[in-house]
Design a protein around this motif. Sequence first.
Motif, mmCIF file in Angstrom:
data_model
loop_
_atom_site.group_PDB
_atom_site.id
_atom_site.type_symbol
_atom_site.label_atom_id
_atom_site.label_comp_id
_atom_site.label_asym_id
_atom_site.label_seq_id
_atom_site.Cartn_x
_atom_site.Cartn_y
_atom_site.Cartn_z
ATOM 1 N N VAL A 84 0.861 -1.175 0.000
ATOM 2 C CA VAL A 84 0.000 0.000 0.000
ATOM 3 C C VAL A 84 0.900 1.228 0.000
ATOM 4 N N PHE A 85 0.704 2.119 -0.975
ATOM 5 C CA PHE A 85 1.494 3.340 -1.079
ATOM 6 C C PHE A 85 0.807 4.472 -0.318
ATOM 7 N N THR A 86 1.563 5.500 0.002
ATOM 8 C CA THR A 86 1.011 6.629 0.760
ATOM 9 C C THR A 86 -0.020 7.410 -0.035
ATOM 10 N N ASP A 87 -0.005 7.324 -1.349
ATOM 11 C CA ASP A 87 -0.998 8.037 -2.163
ATOM 12 C C ASP A 87 -2.303 7.249 -2.310
ATOM 13 N N GLY A 88 -2.387 6.078 -1.657
ATOM 14 C CA GLY A 88 -3.613 5.280 -1.665
ATOM 15 C C GLY A 88 -3.634 4.173 -2.703
#
Length: 172
Positions: free
Chosen positions: A162-166
């Motif tokens: 899961v990336f910080t940008d969603g």
Amino acid sequence: MKKYFIIALSTLLLIFGCSKTKPKNIAHTKPVYVQINNYHQPEEKENSTPSIKDDFLQNKNSKNSPVTIVASTLTRAQYSDHKDIKIVFKNSSKKSIQAIKLEWYCENSFDEPANGRYFYGKGRSTGEIAYLLKTGETSSKIWEDFSTDANRIIKVRAYYVVFTDGTKWELK
């Protein structure tokens, strides 16, 4: 007189009735035989379904993973017979990572799948990491008490990121 006779008779019965019993001679008893079946028949593998190990070794999508596994080691816990695994990983993507799900496959000394934390893992174990990992950053984590008989790590891979940008990446 009857009184004395009853007391004498009771005393004689008490003395002779409480005498020690003789231990039985083991040589005169019938032996008991126990048969132990040491024959181990390996499980038959079906050729139609791929094994977990084959899946780990042949998964081509793991080459596109945003997480690179740098190193993995097994260590024995000092307080138990269980083994710990330390995995060193790196964010090889261009985005910051918020969470990672990892899985690894281990075998025991007999080239059989190692047991997992709850003794039914069939060689596959999983772990999660939920902290920020910036682009190019390397980190490590130790999972304690994950196996009692793991002897070697065959492969470690990320299967969900899961990336910080969603956005999300998933191994297929």
